[in-house]
Design a protein around this motif. Structure first.
Motif, PDB file in Angstrom:
ATOM      1  N   GLY A 124      39.865  17.213  59.110  1.00  0.00           N
ATOM      2  CA  GLY A 124      38.663  16.417  59.291  1.00  0.00           C
ATOM      3  C   GLY A 124      38.717  15.022  58.722  1.00  0.00           C
ATOM      4  O   GLY A 124      37.724  14.533  58.182  1.00  0.00           O
ATOM      5  N   ASP A 125      39.857  14.361  58.805  1.00  0.00           N
ATOM      6  CA  ASP A 125      39.988  13.016  58.246  1.00  0.00           C
ATOM      7  C   ASP A 125      39.112  12.009  58.983  1.00  0.00           C
ATOM      8  O   ASP A 125      38.787  12.173  60.165  1.00  0.00           O
ATOM      9  CB  ASP A 125      41.443  12.531  58.343  1.00  0.00           C
ATOM     10  CG  ASP A 125      42.379  13.310  57.442  1.00  0.00           C
ATOM     11  OD1 ASP A 125      41.924  13.815  56.402  1.00  0.00           O
ATOM     12  OD2 ASP A 125      43.565  13.407  57.782  1.00  0.00           O
ATOM     13  N   LEU A 126      38.775  10.923  58.278  1.00  0.00           N
ATOM     14  CA  LEU A 126      38.222   9.758  58.946  1.00  0.00           C
ATOM     15  C   LEU A 126      39.256   9.218  59.938  1.00  0.00           C
ATOM     16  O   LEU A 126      40.461   9.423  59.758  1.00  0.00           O
ATOM     17  CB  LEU A 126      37.874   8.684  57.922  1.00  0.00           C
ATOM     18  CG  LEU A 126      36.706   9.002  56.983  1.00  0.00           C
ATOM     19  CD1 LEU A 126      36.739   8.070  55.773  1.00  0.00           C
ATOM     20  CD2 LEU A 126      35.390   8.880  57.717  1.00  0.00           C
ATOM     21  N   PRO A 127      38.811   8.525  60.994  1.00  0.00           N
ATOM     22  CA  PRO A 127      39.764   8.067  62.015  1.00  0.00           C
ATOM     23  C   PRO A 127      40.935   7.251  61.466  1.00  0.00           C
ATOM     24  O   PRO A 127      42.077   7.443  61.903  1.00  0.00           O
ATOM     25  CB  PRO A 127      38.886   7.233  62.949  1.00  0.00           C
ATOM     26  CG  PRO A 127      37.538   7.865  62.841  1.00  0.00           C
ATOM     27  CD  PRO A 127      37.403   8.285  61.402  1.00  0.00           C
ATOM     28  N   ALA A 128      40.695   6.350  60.530  1.00  0.00           N
ATOM     29  CA  ALA A 128      41.794   5.539  59.990  1.00  0.00           C
ATOM     30  C   ALA A 128      42.813   6.407  59.258  1.00  0.00           C
ATOM     31  O   ALA A 128      44.021   6.173  59.360  1.00  0.00           O
ATOM     32  CB  ALA A 128      41.241   4.465  59.050  1.00  0.00           C
ATOM     33  N   LEU A 129      42.322   7.399  58.538  1.00  0.00           N
ATOM     34  CA  LEU A 129      43.231   8.282  57.804  1.00  0.00           C
ATOM     35  C   LEU A 129      43.916   9.258  58.738  1.00  0.00           C
ATOM     36  O   LEU A 129      45.076   9.630  58.511  1.00  0.00           O
ATOM     37  CB  LEU A 129      42.457   9.021  56.711  1.00  0.00           C
ATOM     38  CG  LEU A 129      41.857   8.133  55.622  1.00  0.00           C
ATOM     39  CD1 LEU A 129      41.100   8.966  54.603  1.00  0.00           C
ATOM     40  CD2 LEU A 129      42.947   7.311  54.932  1.00  0.00           C
ATOM     41  N   ARG A 130      43.214   9.684  59.781  1.00  0.00           N
ATOM     42  CA  ARG A 130      43.867  10.549  60.768  1.00  0.00           C
ATOM     43  C   ARG A 130      45.011   9.797  61.443  1.00  0.00           C
ATOM     44  O   ARG A 130      46.091  10.344  61.655  1.00  0.00           O
ATOM     45  CB  ARG A 130      42.841  11.003  61.813  1.00  0.00           C
ATOM     46  CG  ARG A 130      43.441  11.739  63.025  1.00  0.00           C
ATOM     47  CD  ARG A 130      44.130  13.041  62.625  1.00  0.00           C
ATOM     48  NE  ARG A 130      43.177  14.006  62.141  1.00  0.00           N
ATOM     49  CZ  ARG A 130      42.515  14.880  62.893  1.00  0.00           C
ATOM     50  NH1 ARG A 130      42.706  14.905  64.194  1.00  0.00           N
ATOM     51  NH2 ARG A 130      41.686  15.745  62.354  1.00  0.00           N
ATOM     52  N   GLN A 131      44.789   8.525  61.774  1.00  0.00           N
ATOM     53  CA  GLN A 131      45.847   7.742  62.394  1.00  0.00           C
ATOM     54  C   GLN A 131      47.025   7.558  61.452  1.00  0.00           C
ATOM     55  O   GLN A 131      48.191   7.631  61.856  1.00  0.00           O
ATOM     56  CB  GLN A 131      45.306   6.388  62.829  1.00  0.00           C
ATOM     57  CG  GLN A 131      46.247   5.602  63.737  1.00  0.00           C
ATOM     58  CD  GLN A 131      46.614   6.381  64.990  1.00  0.00           C
ATOM     59  OE1 GLN A 131      45.733   6.858  65.709  1.00  0.00           O
ATOM     60  NE2 GLN A 131      47.899   6.538  65.264  1.00  0.00           N
ATOM     61  N   LEU A 132      46.744   7.357  60.169  1.00  0.00           N
ATOM     62  CA  LEU A 132      47.813   7.240  59.184  1.00  0.00           C
ATOM     63  C   LEU A 132      48.605   8.536  59.098  1.00  0.00           C
ATOM     64  O   LEU A 132      49.845   8.519  59.077  1.00  0.00           O
ATOM     65  CB  LEU A 132      47.216   6.892  57.817  1.00  0.00           C
ATOM     66  CG  LEU A 132      48.183   6.927  56.625  1.00  0.00           C
ATOM     67  CD1 LEU A 132      49.324   5.931  56.806  1.00  0.00           C
ATOM     68  CD2 LEU A 132      47.427   6.658  55.319  1.00  0.00           C
ATOM     69  N   PHE A 133      47.909   9.662  59.078  1.00  0.00           N
ATOM     70  CA  PHE A 133      48.596  10.946  58.982  1.00  0.00           C
ATOM     71  C   PHE A 133      49.456  11.205  60.216  1.00  0.00           C
ATOM     72  O   PHE A 133      50.604  11.667  60.106  1.00  0.00           O
ATOM     73  CB  PHE A 133      47.566  12.064  58.793  1.00  0.00           C
ATOM     74  CG  PHE A 133      48.175  13.420  58.557  1.00  0.00           C
ATOM     75  CD1 PHE A 133      49.010  13.645  57.476  1.00  0.00           C
ATOM     76  CD2 PHE A 133      47.914  14.469  59.418  1.00  0.00           C
ATOM     77  CE1 PHE A 133      49.583  14.893  57.257  1.00  0.00           C
ATOM     78  CE2 PHE A 133      48.470  15.723  59.209  1.00  0.00           C
ATOM     79  CZ  PHE A 133      49.305  15.940  58.125  1.00  0.00           C
ATOM     80  N   LEU A 134      48.925  10.909  61.400  1.00  0.00           N
ATOM     81  CA  LEU A 134      49.722  11.071  62.614  1.00  0.00           C
ATOM     82  C   LEU A 134      50.951  10.168  62.582  1.00  0.00           C
ATOM     83  O   LEU A 134      52.043  10.563  63.025  1.00  0.00           O
ATOM     84  CB  LEU A 134      48.870  10.760  63.843  1.00  0.00           C
ATOM     85  CG  LEU A 134      47.797  11.786  64.209  1.00  0.00           C
ATOM     86  CD1 LEU A 134      46.885  11.242  65.302  1.00  0.00           C
ATOM     87  CD2 LEU A 134      48.432  13.098  64.660  1.00  0.00           C
TER      88      LEU A 134
END
Length: 517
Positions: free
Chosen positions: A112-122
């Motif tokens: 459930g990351d915020l979009p910026a953190l989800r993009q970083l994780f991907l």
């Protein structure tokens, strides 16, 4: 002695449900059993477990072995889709980290990351990075990265990573097979199986592919033999029999769905005219609903799930929302209708019409947590329009969530305490600015007087930047749920790791998106 083993134990506990200490590394449990993978089978350089040094019962520990890697050998863990120059991550991102500890942190990473953190994780999962110190050319972290991409619904990215690795182990084939099934490429999946004579297909996969190839007689004979030998259970036998010849089962209920449902199961239920709903299944199954054979509503809902996760581009949902006129009202139909009215207003160039339609579509995008994809699509266009009132405030926030945030600050000249705080946050300069609320105070502390958590500082000191970044993402997530100290520590850690732009985008999302508590 390596630093902060205590922190590593915390990560291990967090991932214990997914990773047994002495078991195989895996982030998902719904893979189809498409090929046999006995423990003694050669896995093509991908062993199933990592040895850890024993711990003495008296509280002491034996010296840890030195991690060695053959410099001239294959490095599957270094395979990636994004070069360092594009990812923004240093090539030695994992540094002195050990494979199992990194893997456990990846597997335990929340969805459930915020979009910026989800993009970083991907990006971390797809980046070309030097392998961990103890990788040894075995490719365990590669498989964990692929599994996490699958778990997040990033099927095309996972398929590309498998292809880039060029490894034909049974475990990677299983993953490629399932990706092909879920993306509507069944024939490619079966062709891959037939072209790999060293792979041993399981009974269901063999029957499925024989039927796909039109060899119904051999498929039926294989089923009867497997039943006689007790190689498949009764429910699976019924499903396969119905898949091969549905006529004798007309009017009978389908066999109960297995738990967990695999992509091969899903495809066979679809083939017998009893498709299983994907809403309660892992997000990867949403890809199966993107097929033109699915209804418009099902395709929109699947695209919303995948877009929300950042695994497909926003223009996909744009195309689906505008494909035809909504057939009803409520839920997805209201979002499609609001989207269409806004796009028509925007295309007309009439600022008055945009002012009327923007508040409604923004509320619908908030409802579906699609604010950032919406901003990517329309942020620039909204900057160029002379809007007033509520629409102007919304347009400013939309633009700040887009790649054009700096331009928005220059052009829109925001006024008011919240807008001023957001504008200064774009540049990361909050000196002398009054935070508007408790979240703003937690964010401001990270930019004025950064506070690193002890675990994060130790990871950075121990040359384990990658694990420090994963810790930072989790810390911010903790802050979203109410522990605002996590926001300060997570943003501070991102900045200390050299990811200041990510910290600023994350802070903007914390202020603008409704993700608190």
């Amino acid at each position: 002695m390596r630093p902060i083993r205590a922190a590593s134990l915390v990560l291990a506990c967090a991932g214990s449900a997914a990773v047994a200490q002495d078991g195989p590394l895996s982030a998902i449990d719904w893979l189809s059993q498409s090929v046999a993978t006995p423990a003694a089978q050669d896995t093509g350089g991908l062993p199933v477990a990592i040895d850890e040094p024993p711990v003495a019962s008296d509280g002491g520990a034996l010296p840890q072995p030195v991690a060695t890697t053959a410099l001239d050998g294959p490095q599957p863990d270094a395979v990636g889709l994004i070069p360092p120059a594009a990812s923004g991550l240093p090539h030695d991102f994992w540094g002195a980290g050990l494979t199992r500890e990194i893997a456990e942190a990846i597997i335990a990473h929340p969805d459930g990351d915020l979009p910026a953190l989800r993009q970083l994780f991907l990006t971390i999962l797809m980046a070309e990075l030097a392998p961990p110190a103890d990788a040894g050319g075995r490719g365990e972290l590669l498989q964990v990265r692929i599994d996490k991409l699958l778990a997040l619904g990033a099927l095309e990215q996972a398929a590309s990573l498998i292809q880039a690795a060029g490894v034909s182990s049974p475990e990677l084939f299983r993953r490629a097979f399932d990706v092909a099934l879920l993306t509507g490429a069944e024939d490619r999946a079966c062709d891959g199986m037939s072209e790999a004579p060293l792979l041993a297909p399981t009974v269901p996969a063999r029957i499925f592919c024989l039927a796909r190839a039109g060899d119904w007689d051999t498929a039926a004979l294989t089923l009867h033999s497997a039943e006689a030998l007790g190689e498949i259970g009764p429910d699976q036998a019924t499903l396969l029999a119905r898949f091969l010849d549905p006529d004798p089962f007309e009017g009978e209920p389908p066999p109960p769905a297995p738990n967990p449902v695999t992509p091969l199961d899903w495809k066979m239920y679809e083939a017998i005219g009893e498709p299983l709903p994907t809403e309660g299944l892992p997000v990867a199954f949403s890809y199966a609903e993107m097929s033109p054979k699915s209804g418009w509503k099902a395709r929109i809902e699947a695209a919303e799930r995948l877009t929300r996760g950042g695994t497909i581009p926003p223009n996909v949902i744009l195309g689906l929302y505008t494909e035809r006129q909504p057939a009803a009202s409520g839920g997805v139909w209201d979002r499609a209708g609001a989207f269409q009215r806004f796009e028509a207003a925007l295309n007309s160039g009439d600022a008055g019409r945009v002012e009327q339609t923007l508040p409604e579509v923004w509320a619908r995008m908030q409802e579906a947590e699609l604010e950032v994809p919406f901003a990517v699509l329309f942020g620039k266009a909204l900057i160029d329009l002379p809007l007033e009132g509520d629409a102007a405030e919304i347009a400013f926030r939309v633009a700040l969530l887009s790649p054009y945030r700096e331009l928005a600050v220059q052009r829109l000249q925001p006024d008011g305490p919240i807008e001023t705080f957001l504008a200064r946050l774009v540049a990361g300069d909050l000196a002398g600015v009054l935070p508007p609320d408790s979240m703003g105070r937690a964010i401001a502390a990270a930019f004025r007087a950064p506070v690193l958590p002890a675990e994060g500082q130790a990871l950075l000191d121990g040359n384990r930047k990658g694990e420090a970044v994963l810790l930072a993402i989790r810390s911010v997530g903790r802050g979203v749920k109410g522990d605002l100290r996590g926001v300060t520590e997570g943003l501070s850690l991102l900045r200390a790791a050299g990811l200041d732009s990510v910290a600023r985008r994350t802070a903007l999302e914390l202020m603008i998106l409704e993700r608190r508590g």
